[in-house]
Design a protein around this motif. Structure first.
Motif, mmCIF file in Angstrom:
data_model
loop_
_atom_site.group_PDB
_atom_site.id
_atom_site.type_symbol
_atom_site.label_atom_id
_atom_site.label_comp_id
_atom_site.label_asym_id
_atom_site.label_seq_id
_atom_site.Cartn_x
_atom_site.Cartn_y
_atom_site.Cartn_z
ATOM 1 N N LEU A 103 -9.816 0.709 -9.295
ATOM 2 C CA LEU A 103 -8.656 0.998 -10.145
ATOM 3 C C LEU A 103 -7.778 2.059 -9.489
ATOM 4 N N GLN A 104 -8.411 3.093 -8.949
ATOM 5 C CA GLN A 104 -7.619 4.135 -8.289
ATOM 6 C C GLN A 104 -6.835 3.526 -7.112
ATOM 7 N N LYS A 105 -7.493 2.641 -6.365
ATOM 8 C CA LYS A 105 -6.802 2.005 -5.229
ATOM 9 C C LYS A 105 -5.641 1.148 -5.721
ATOM 10 N N ALA A 106 -5.845 0.440 -6.848
ATOM 11 C CA ALA A 106 -4.775 -0.425 -7.391
ATOM 12 C C ALA A 106 -3.575 0.410 -7.830
ATOM 13 N N ILE A 107 -3.843 1.602 -8.394
ATOM 14 C CA ILE A 107 -2.738 2.491 -8.822
ATOM 15 C C ILE A 107 -1.901 2.839 -7.587
ATOM 16 N N ILE A 108 -2.583 3.210 -6.509
ATOM 17 C CA ILE A 108 -1.879 3.634 -5.287
ATOM 18 C C ILE A 108 -1.112 2.447 -4.694
ATOM 19 N N LYS A 109 -1.757 1.267 -4.702
ATOM 20 C CA LYS A 109 -1.136 0.084 -4.108
ATOM 21 C C LYS A 109 0.174 -0.299 -4.834
ATOM 22 N N LEU A 110 0.187 -0.097 -6.153
ATOM 23 C CA LEU A 110 1.369 -0.522 -6.919
ATOM 24 C C LEU A 110 2.482 0.521 -6.955
ATOM 25 N N THR A 111 2.242 1.664 -6.320
ATOM 26 C CA THR A 111 3.227 2.741 -6.409
ATOM 27 C C THR A 111 4.007 2.859 -5.093
ATOM 28 N N LYS A 112 5.300 3.159 -5.236
ATOM 29 C CA LYS A 112 6.145 3.271 -4.030
ATOM 30 C C LYS A 112 5.754 4.518 -3.222
ATOM 31 N N ASP A 113 5.947 4.449 -1.884
ATOM 32 C CA ASP A 113 5.556 5.566 -1.019
ATOM 33 C C ASP A 113 6.171 6.895 -1.464
ATOM 34 N N ASP A 114 7.455 6.856 -1.851
ATOM 35 C CA ASP A 114 8.131 8.089 -2.264
ATOM 36 C C ASP A 114 7.457 8.707 -3.485
ATOM 37 N N ASP A 115 7.101 7.848 -4.435
ATOM 38 C CA ASP A 115 6.461 8.346 -5.661
ATOM 39 C C ASP A 115 5.091 8.924 -5.335
ATOM 40 N N ILE A 116 4.406 8.289 -4.365
ATOM 41 C CA ILE A 116 3.087 8.814 -3.988
ATOM 42 C C ILE A 116 3.246 10.222 -3.417
ATOM 43 N N LYS A 117 4.299 10.412 -2.606
ATOM 44 C CA LYS A 117 4.520 11.737 -2.013
ATOM 45 C C LYS A 117 4.744 12.786 -3.105
#
Ligand code: GTP
Length: 294
Positions: A103-117
């Motif tokens: 689930l944690q990986k899926a959250i990261i996968k669905l989020t844009k790089d900028d938002d992750i930063k």
């Protein structure tokens, strides 16, 4: 009393749920992603149209996987590919299942790089008692340095979380924060079976439909799916198709007796429902597998 007549006498969509729904609709604007948590024993029943958040990316978590029929879940998973579906089990304080990591990986996968930063903000929605708070705490356990895993309060009582909380950090690298919301019932319960299903899994409070009605429904479903572990548990001679007879036996076994030696059906039914919810009669899906296939 008929189940729907009982329902009409109670307010099963109380003020805090209406407020919670309004609040969730407002606060979702600040979030990048929505996780809908639902009970894996009823993947189709009780999904709230108002909480679909069609403009947001979504993940559907079917929790309490330990209690549902894996065959039904497999069919469900194959059927719906519009939204990623993750099956989780959050039972037990120290549980870190592989699927929580997924689930944690899926959250990261669905989020844009900028938002992750800059930090990912995720809203958790779902009906009462499906395990939203347990899921947040299980996610926090993946990051041991983050503080107490008990950030979201848990109870077996539906409707325990009453307000939209502040963001709870579940990971620092990348920064992910979750927003827990109160369990929100569907505004319409369309028929008796729906009410009984929701009450059997504990999302709808048992007072709204009556313990004996819920016990009768559970017994019917166990027999329909040939899950006869209750026969052994209560030392019966064979499968039972009469709720009164079942509750009489349960009552005698657990000593739920009234003056004069009569069985207290309410207490017997409550005991039977509790055993069912703990998974003591086997893993079961209450949405019929044929409905899931269609
Ligand atoms: N068997 C099993 N029980 C679970 C699981 N996840 C949560 N529970 C139990 O379900 C009950 C409800 O869990 P919560 O995390 O409080 O559920 P919630 O959705 O936050 O509840 P509300 O406050 O009503 O919105 C608790 O008794 C949990 O221990 C699971 O995966 N399997």
């Amino acid at each position: 009393m008929p189940v729907l007549a009982m329902l009409s006498g109670y307010n099963w969509f109380p003020g805090h749920m209406a407020r919670g729904m309004k609040d969730a609709l407002r606060k979702v604007q600040k979030c990048h992603l929505v996780i809908e948590v639902h009970d894996a024993r009823i993947p189709l029943t009780g999904r709230n149209e108002k909480l679909k958040f069609s403009k947001h990316k979504k993940i559907l978590v079917l929790n309490k996987y330990d209690l549902t029929d894996p065959k039904g879940m497999k069919l469900y998973n194959e059927n719906d590919d519009s939204v990623p579906v993750i099956l989780t089990n959050c039972r037990g304080r120290n549980q870190i299942s592989g699927n929580i990591t997924a689930l944690q990986k899926a959250i990261i996968k669905l989020t844009k790089d900028d938002d992750i930063k800059n930090g990912v903000k995720v809203m958790i929605v779902g009906m009462p008692n499906v395990g939203k708070s347990s899921l947040i705490n299980a996610l926090r356990r993946l990051s041991p340095g983050i503080g107490s895993p008990k950030a979201a309060p848990i109870s077996s009582r539906p409707g325990y979380t009453k307000t939209v909380s502040t963001f709870i950090k579940i990971s620092t690298d990348p920064l992910i924060k979750l927003l827990d919301t109160p369990g929100i019932m569907i505004p319409n319960i369309k028929d008796e079976e729906m009410a009984l299903k929701l009450a059997a899994v504990g999302t709808l409070d048992h007072r709204f439909v009556g313990e004996v009605n819920i016990a009768a429904y559970i017994l019917k479903m166990l027999n329909e799916q040939k899950l006869y572990q209750y026969v052994k548990k209560y030392n019966l001679e064979g499968p039972c198709h009469d709720t009164d007879e079942l509750l009489h036996n349960v009552g005698q076994r657990i000593g739920a007796l009234l003056k004069g030696g009569f069985v207290d059906e309410g207490r017997s039914a409550t005991h039977f429902i509790k055993n069912f919810r703990e998974g003591q009669f086997g893993r079961i899906m209450l949405d019929r597998i044929s409905e899931v296939e269609n």
